[in-house]
Design an enzyme around this catalytic site. Structure first.
Site, PDB file in Angstrom:
ATOM      1  N   ASP A 195     -10.280 -18.112  17.468  1.00 46.38           N
ATOM      2  CA  ASP A 195      -9.300 -17.640  16.222  1.00 46.38           C
ATOM      3  C   ASP A 195     -10.487 -18.583  15.184  1.00 46.38           C
ATOM      4  O   ASP A 195     -10.401 -19.767  15.167  1.00 46.38           O
ATOM      5  CB  ASP A 195      -8.084 -18.270  16.059  1.00 46.38           C
ATOM      6  CG  ASP A 195      -7.410 -18.361  14.797  1.00 46.38           C
ATOM      7  OD1 ASP A 195      -7.873 -17.282  14.152  1.00 46.38           O
ATOM      8  OD2 ASP A 195      -6.709 -19.152  14.424  1.00 46.38           O
TER       9      ASP A 195
ATOM     10  N   GLU B 101     -10.818 -13.301  16.987  1.00 50.42           N
ATOM     11  CA  GLU B 101     -10.041 -12.703  16.210  1.00 50.42           C
ATOM     12  C   GLU B 101     -10.556 -11.974  14.957  1.00 50.42           C
ATOM     13  O   GLU B 101     -11.764 -12.936  14.376  1.00 50.42           O
ATOM     14  CB  GLU B 101      -8.839 -13.605  15.718  1.00 50.42           C
ATOM     15  CG  GLU B 101      -7.933 -13.135  14.892  1.00 50.42           C
ATOM     16  CD  GLU B 101      -6.538 -13.940  14.550  1.00 50.42           C
ATOM     17  OE1 GLU B 101      -6.069 -14.177  15.625  1.00 50.42           O
ATOM     18  OE2 GLU B 101      -6.375 -14.284  13.392  1.00 50.42           O
TER      19      GLU B 101
ATOM     20  N   ASP C 103      -3.881 -23.370  15.780  1.00 49.67           N
ATOM     21  CA  ASP C 103      -4.957 -22.892  15.953  1.00 49.67           C
ATOM     22  C   ASP C 103      -5.764 -22.565  17.500  1.00 49.67           C
ATOM     23  O   ASP C 103      -6.081 -21.377  17.739  1.00 49.67           O
ATOM     24  CB  ASP C 103      -6.088 -23.625  15.364  1.00 49.67           C
ATOM     25  CG  ASP C 103      -5.892 -23.497  13.621  1.00 49.67           C
ATOM     26  OD1 ASP C 103      -5.971 -22.376  13.212  1.00 49.67           O
ATOM     27  OD2 ASP C 103      -5.699 -24.681  13.185  1.00 49.67           O
TER      28      ASP C 103
END
EC number: 3.1.21.10
Length: 184
Positions: free
Chosen positions: A11, A73, A147
């Site tokens: 991410d 992502e 996260d």
């Protein structure tokens, strides 16, 4: 006996980049590691030093855990063009680290909506809901940082999409049913 596939999910973020690693073996899935890569707070956004931190740490994660697959992502287009550019730089740094370690990424990317849909069942899910489902799906004893949970969610999404829902039959701790590839 099925072979184990190790998946790294990332991410990207300009301040914090989350990562998560899972193993998929047949019908089972296992937590391996997760964490957050924090860029220097005293550096202006976005400098070569911040990019170097992301590249170096993702490279270390790849060298230590040796994933066979990776997914990232996708960066969303923000109202603020500067924020979008910074996220794009973090994404580019993560991809550069993966490619430099010869990890076959094939540039597998998932939007935040796809990740939330795969893990929570709702594309508009809150971060807390993603964290909760990651804990449930991987049988974790504690809750990872947001996260890091997002990195794990990206890895789980990749596993669901590429290793079939059959590999995740035990993901159903609450009795939800899978319909059209989604938990209901």
């Amino acid at each position: 006996m099925s072979a184990t596939v190790r998946i790294l999910g990332i991410d990207p973020g300009s301040r914090v980049t989350g990562f998560g690693i899972i193993d998929v073996r047949g019908r089972d899935h296992f937590y391996v590691a997760s964490g957050c890569i924090k860029t220097p707070a005293d550096e202006p956004l976005f400098t070569a030093d911040r990019i170097a931190v992301i590249v170096r740490h993702i490279g270390e994660v790849v060298a230590v855990y040796k994933p066979q697959q990776a997914a990232v992502e996708q960066v969303f287009v923000n109202v603020n063009p500067a924020s979008t550019l910074m996220l794009g730089q973090a994404r580019g740094a993560a991809l550069a680290a993966l490619v430099s370690h010869k990890l076959p990424v094939s540039f597998t990317e998932y939007t935040a909506l796809q990740v939330k849909q795969a893990v929570v069942g709702k594309g508009k899910a809150a971060k807390e809901q993603v964290q909760h489902m990651v804990v449930q799906m991987l049988g974790l004893s504690g809750t990872p940082q947001a996260d890091a949970a997002d990195g794990l969610a990206v890895a789980l999404t990749h596993a669901l999409r590429n290793h079939g829902l059959a590999a995740f039959t035990k993901l159903n701790p609450s009795g939800m049913q899978v319909k059209r590839g989604r938990f209901q």
